[in-house]
Design a protein around this motif. Structure first.
Motif, PDB file in Angstrom:
ATOM      1  N   ASP A  59       0.845  -1.196   0.000  1.00  0.00           N
ATOM      2  CA  ASP A  59       0.000   0.000   0.000  1.00  0.00           C
ATOM      3  C   ASP A  59       0.879   1.244   0.000  1.00  0.00           C
ATOM      4  OD1 ASP A  59      -2.265  -1.634   0.166  1.00  0.00           O
ATOM      5  OD2 ASP A  59      -2.196  -1.646   2.348  1.00  0.00           O
ATOM      6  N   THR A  60       0.635   2.119  -0.958  1.00  0.00           N
ATOM      7  CA  THR A  60       1.419   3.344  -1.100  1.00  0.00           C
ATOM      8  C   THR A  60       0.492   4.549  -1.036  1.00  0.00           C
ATOM      9  OG1 THR A  60       3.029   2.209  -2.508  1.00  0.00           O
ATOM     10  CG2 THR A  60       3.049   4.616  -2.544  1.00  0.00           C
ATOM     11  N   THR A  61       0.784   5.473  -0.119  1.00  0.00           N
ATOM     12  CA  THR A  61       0.001   6.696   0.026  1.00  0.00           C
ATOM     13  C   THR A  61       0.907   7.892  -0.222  1.00  0.00           C
ATOM     14  OG1 THR A  61      -1.397   5.640   1.699  1.00  0.00           O
ATOM     15  CG2 THR A  61      -1.496   8.044   1.548  1.00  0.00           C
ATOM     16  N   THR A  62       0.463   8.794  -1.084  1.00  0.00           N
ATOM     17  CA  THR A  62       1.218  10.015  -1.369  1.00  0.00           C
ATOM     18  C   THR A  62       0.489  11.208  -0.767  1.00  0.00           C
ATOM     19  OG1 THR A  62       2.071   9.098  -3.437  1.00  0.00           O
ATOM     20  CG2 THR A  62       2.173  11.483  -3.176  1.00  0.00           C
ATOM     21  N   TYR A  63       1.213  12.002   0.012  1.00  0.00           N
ATOM     22  CA  TYR A  63       0.676  13.209   0.636  1.00  0.00           C
ATOM     23  C   TYR A  63       1.334  14.427  -0.002  1.00  0.00           C
ATOM     24  CZ  TYR A  63      -0.214   9.809   4.431  1.00  0.00           C
ATOM     25  OH  TYR A  63      -0.592   8.715   5.169  1.00  0.00           O
ATOM     26  N   VAL A  64       0.551  15.493  -0.207  1.00  0.00           N
ATOM     27  CA  VAL A  64       1.105  16.736  -0.744  1.00  0.00           C
ATOM     28  C   VAL A  64       0.743  17.884   0.189  1.00  0.00           C
ATOM     29  CG1 VAL A  64       1.099  15.986  -3.156  1.00  0.00           C
ATOM     30  CG2 VAL A  64      -0.922  17.116  -2.205  1.00  0.00           C
ATOM     31  N   GLN A  65       1.674  18.803   0.317  1.00  0.00           N
ATOM     32  CA  GLN A  65       1.447  19.983   1.158  1.00  0.00           C
ATOM     33  C   GLN A  65       0.575  20.967   0.394  1.00  0.00           C
ATOM     34  OE1 GLN A  65       5.089  21.870   2.436  1.00  0.00           O
ATOM     35  NE2 GLN A  65       4.341  22.001   4.539  1.00  0.00           N
ATOM     36  N   THR A  66      -0.460  21.468   1.048  1.00  0.00           N
ATOM     37  CA  THR A  66      -1.397  22.343   0.355  1.00  0.00           C
ATOM     38  C   THR A  66      -1.902  23.434   1.288  1.00  0.00           C
ATOM     39  OG1 THR A  66      -3.528  22.408  -0.808  1.00  0.00           O
ATOM     40  CG2 THR A  66      -3.305  20.768   0.908  1.00  0.00           C
ATOM     41  N   GLY A  67      -2.161  24.607   0.774  1.00  0.00           N
ATOM     42  CA  GLY A  67      -2.706  25.711   1.571  1.00  0.00           C
ATOM     43  C   GLY A  67      -1.658  26.396   2.420  1.00  0.00           C
ATOM     44  N   ALA A  68      -2.093  27.445   3.115  1.00  0.00           N
ATOM     45  CA  ALA A  68      -1.174  28.258   3.907  1.00  0.00           C
ATOM     46  C   ALA A  68      -0.817  27.614   5.235  1.00  0.00           C
ATOM     47  CB  ALA A  68      -1.800  29.635   4.161  1.00  0.00           C
ATOM     48  N   SER A  69      -1.593  26.602   5.663  1.00  0.00           N
ATOM     49  CA  SER A  69      -1.360  26.004   6.980  1.00  0.00           C
ATOM     50  C   SER A  69      -0.122  25.122   7.019  1.00  0.00           C
ATOM     51  CB  SER A  69      -2.574  25.171   7.391  1.00  0.00           C
ATOM     52  OG  SER A  69      -2.709  24.047   6.538  1.00  0.00           O
ATOM     53  N   GLY A  70       0.331  24.680   5.860  1.00  0.00           N
ATOM     54  CA  GLY A  70       1.475  23.782   5.811  1.00  0.00           C
ATOM     55  C   GLY A  70       1.121  22.322   6.018  1.00  0.00           C
ATOM     56  N   LEU A  71      -0.178  22.020   6.193  1.00  0.00           N
ATOM     57  CA  LEU A  71      -0.602  20.641   6.362  1.00  0.00           C
ATOM     58  C   LEU A  71      -0.567  19.889   5.035  1.00  0.00           C
ATOM     59  CD1 LEU A  71      -3.656  21.033   8.776  1.00  0.00           C
ATOM     60  CD2 LEU A  71      -1.306  20.338   9.344  1.00  0.00           C
ATOM     61  N   PHE A  72      -0.516  18.564   5.143  1.00  0.00           N
ATOM     62  CA  PHE A  72      -0.497  17.697   3.970  1.00  0.00           C
ATOM     63  C   PHE A  72      -1.857  17.030   3.791  1.00  0.00           C
ATOM     64  CE2 PHE A  72       3.894  18.256   4.924  1.00  0.00           C
ATOM     65  CZ  PHE A  72       4.626  17.976   3.782  1.00  0.00           C
ATOM     66  N   ALA A  73      -2.252  16.863   2.538  1.00  0.00           N
ATOM     67  CA  ALA A  73      -3.484  16.154   2.193  1.00  0.00           C
ATOM     68  C   ALA A  73      -3.129  14.897   1.401  1.00  0.00           C
ATOM     69  CB  ALA A  73      -4.405  17.046   1.361  1.00  0.00           C
ATOM     70  N   VAL A  74      -3.985  13.897   1.475  1.00  0.00           N
ATOM     71  CA  VAL A  74      -3.778  12.685   0.677  1.00  0.00           C
ATOM     72  C   VAL A  74      -4.018  13.023  -0.792  1.00  0.00           C
ATOM     73  CG1 VAL A  74      -4.636  10.372   0.172  1.00  0.00           C
ATOM     74  CG2 VAL A  74      -4.400  11.124   2.549  1.00  0.00           C
ATOM     75  N   ALA A  75      -3.013  12.736  -1.620  1.00  0.00           N
ATOM     76  CA  ALA A  75      -3.133  12.988  -3.060  1.00  0.00           C
ATOM     77  C   ALA A  75      -3.480  11.714  -3.822  1.00  0.00           C
ATOM     78  CB  ALA A  75      -1.837  13.581  -3.602  1.00  0.00           C
ATOM     79  N   SER A  76      -2.987  10.568  -3.330  1.00  0.00           N
ATOM     80  CA  SER A  76      -3.298   9.306  -4.001  1.00  0.00           C
ATOM     81  C   SER A  76      -3.016   8.134  -3.076  1.00  0.00           C
ATOM     82  CB  SER A  76      -2.478   9.146  -5.286  1.00  0.00           C
ATOM     83  OG  SER A  76      -1.099   9.010  -4.987  1.00  0.00           O
ATOM     84  N   ARG A  77      -3.726   7.046  -3.336  1.00  0.00           N
ATOM     85  CA  ARG A  77      -3.487   5.778  -2.636  1.00  0.00           C
ATOM     86  C   ARG A  77      -3.438   4.669  -3.687  1.00  0.00           C
ATOM     87  NH1 ARG A  77      -4.443   6.322   2.925  1.00  0.00           N
ATOM     88  NH2 ARG A  77      -5.881   7.980   3.551  1.00  0.00           N
ATOM     89  N   THR A  78      -2.456   3.798  -3.561  1.00  0.00           N
ATOM     90  CA  THR A  78      -2.333   2.674  -4.478  1.00  0.00           C
ATOM     91  C   THR A  78      -2.193   1.378  -3.696  1.00  0.00           C
ATOM     92  OG1 THR A  78      -1.265   4.001  -6.203  1.00  0.00           O
ATOM     93  CG2 THR A  78      -0.972   1.621  -6.333  1.00  0.00           C
ATOM     94  N   GLU A  79      -2.993   0.389  -4.057  1.00  0.00           N
ATOM     95  CA  GLU A  79      -2.888  -0.950  -3.487  1.00  0.00           C
ATOM     96  C   GLU A  79      -2.389  -1.882  -4.588  1.00  0.00           C
ATOM     97  OE1 GLU A  79      -6.828  -1.769  -2.226  1.00  0.00           O
ATOM     98  OE2 GLU A  79      -6.771  -0.373  -0.529  1.00  0.00           O
ATOM     99  N   THR A  80      -1.189  -2.418  -4.398  1.00  0.00           N
ATOM    100  CA  THR A  80      -0.600  -3.319  -5.385  1.00  0.00           C
ATOM    101  C   THR A  80      -0.640  -4.737  -4.838  1.00  0.00           C
ATOM    102  OG1 THR A  80       0.879  -1.573  -6.175  1.00  0.00           O
ATOM    103  CG2 THR A  80       1.444  -3.836  -6.761  1.00  0.00           C
ATOM    104  N   VAL A  81      -1.294  -5.625  -5.553  1.00  0.00           N
ATOM    105  CA  VAL A  81      -1.485  -7.005  -5.106  1.00  0.00           C
ATOM    106  C   VAL A  81      -0.258  -7.845  -5.444  1.00  0.00           C
ATOM    107  CG1 VAL A  81      -2.897  -9.084  -5.365  1.00  0.00           C
ATOM    108  CG2 VAL A  81      -3.974  -6.819  -5.381  1.00  0.00           C
ATOM    109  N   ILE A  82       0.215  -8.620  -4.466  1.00  0.00           N
ATOM    110  CA  ILE A  82       1.281  -9.586  -4.720  1.00  0.00           C
ATOM    111  C   ILE A  82       0.627 -10.877  -5.205  1.00  0.00           C
ATOM    112  CG2 ILE A  82       3.235 -10.842  -3.746  1.00  0.00           C
ATOM    113  CD1 ILE A  82       3.506  -7.758  -3.804  1.00  0.00           C
ATOM    114  N   PRO A  83       0.863 -11.276  -6.462  1.00  0.00           N
ATOM    115  CA  PRO A  83       0.170 -12.458  -6.987  1.00  0.00           C
ATOM    116  C   PRO A  83       0.605 -13.731  -6.277  1.00  0.00           C
ATOM    117  CG  PRO A  83       1.860 -11.701  -8.527  1.00  0.00           C
ATOM    118  CD  PRO A  83       1.769 -10.665  -7.452  1.00  0.00           C
ATOM    119  N   GLU A  84      -0.382 -14.562  -5.955  1.00  0.00           N
ATOM    120  CA  GLU A  84      -0.107 -15.837  -5.300  1.00  0.00           C
ATOM    121  C   GLU A  84       0.469 -16.840  -6.273  1.00  0.00           C
ATOM    122  OE1 GLU A  84      -2.780 -19.191  -2.961  1.00  0.00           O
ATOM    123  OE2 GLU A  84      -3.389 -17.077  -2.917  1.00  0.00           O
ATOM    124  N   GLY A  85       0.082 -16.715  -7.549  1.00  0.00           N
ATOM    125  CA  GLY A  85       0.563 -17.652  -8.556  1.00  0.00           C
ATOM    126  C   GLY A  85       0.118 -19.069  -8.241  1.00  0.00           C
TER     127      GLY A  85
END
Length: 278
Positions: free
Chosen positions: A146-172
């Motif tokens: 699971d990969t989450t990317t946060y970006v800083q936005t606005g004057a407060s300096g806080l970060f918001a979630v920009a994207s989330r990715t769930e990559t499945v490990i194949p069982e094969g």
């Protein structure tokens, strides 16, 4: 069990989609805002929502090219923000030292003047990358990275979630499925012939407590960096597997099942896809 899908593809365009459950199929309604891109052994579905775009990657199974499994899913926020129209605040802050994230906090409140900050405890296997106004968090749980990317936005300096990715490990073809429990960790020492000599529980805060197995519990080193714990209750047996892939001496629970037989080769192939997280 992983979800399986079939697609009807005409002139390189998806015209129908079905979910497959063993010998049964169920026709799925394709949303009006869905678009598809057909590649060699892949189908990518994109759903354009009002606030976010969802991208689902399907990959054909090695043994049956007509069946597809979801291998990744990404949600991308169109306009990341830490405040809503009513002025309510919700965002994240990070403590960064020499380019390394050492702490994470969540900040919320009814307004910028009425904020509350709480520490977040990331999974022990989480890794962070900080680059300017972007922080990326990656962690493994279950059979996903699971990969989450946060970006800083606005004057407060806080970060918001920009994207989330769930990559499945194949069982094969493996008969022992990857199932990582990031908060279940242990340390082992080994004696002659690789026998497990001592066990310690590693807690979420990194502290260690000696562990004495109960009757019916046994630990066996299956290979360097891999230990199996077996449980026997009457005629019933089950197992859990711990692995230390990065050589730091801390083993994380990565699989479990009934009986005592572990498909070591199949499990190692799955573990190789999540190095160096564990």
């Amino acid at each position: 069990m992983s979800r399986t899908f079939e697609f009807t593809i005409v002139n390189n365009q998806v015209t129908a989609e079905e979910a497959v459950f063993g010998q049964h199929t169920e026709t799925l309604r394709i949303p009006s805002d869905a678009t598809f891109a057909v590649g060699a052994g892949t189908v990518t579905e994109t759903l354009a929502g009002a606030h976010a775009t969802d991208t689902i990657q399907f990959t054909a199974e090695a043994g049956n090219a007509s069946l597809y499994q979801i291998t990744s899913e990404t949600q991308t926020v169109l306009t990341p923000t830490t405040t809503d129209a009513a002025g309510h605040v919700f965002g994240f802050s990070f403590t960064v030292s020499n380019g390394t994230v050492t702490a994470e906090q969540v900040v919320s409140g009814s307004s910028a003047a009425n904020e509350h900050t709480h520490a977040l405890h990331a999974p022990p296997d989480a890794t962070f990358t900080a680059s300017g106004a972007t922080v990326t968090e990656t962690a493994v749980e279950g059979h996903e990275v699971d990969t989450t990317t946060y970006v800083q936005t606005g004057a407060s300096g806080l970060f918001a979630v920009a994207s989330r990715t769930e990559t499945v490990i194949p069982e094969g073809s493996a008969t022992t499925a990857l199932s990582v429990e990031p908060f279940e960790r242990a340390e082992f020492t080994f004696g002659a012939g690789g026998a497990v000599a001592s066990i310690s529980t590693v807690h979420a805060d990194g502290t260690v407590t000696a562990f004495t197995p109960h009757s019916g519990e046994a630990f066996t080193q299956l290979a360097p960096g891999i230990v199996e714990e077996t449980f026997t209750h009457g005629s019933h047996t089950s197992f859990e597997v711990f692995a230390d892939g990065n050589g730091d001496g801390i083993y994380t629970a990565v699989a479990h099942g009934e009986g005592t037989t572990v498909d070591l080769t199949g499990l190692q192939a799955q573990l190789a896809k999540i190095d160096p997280f564990l």
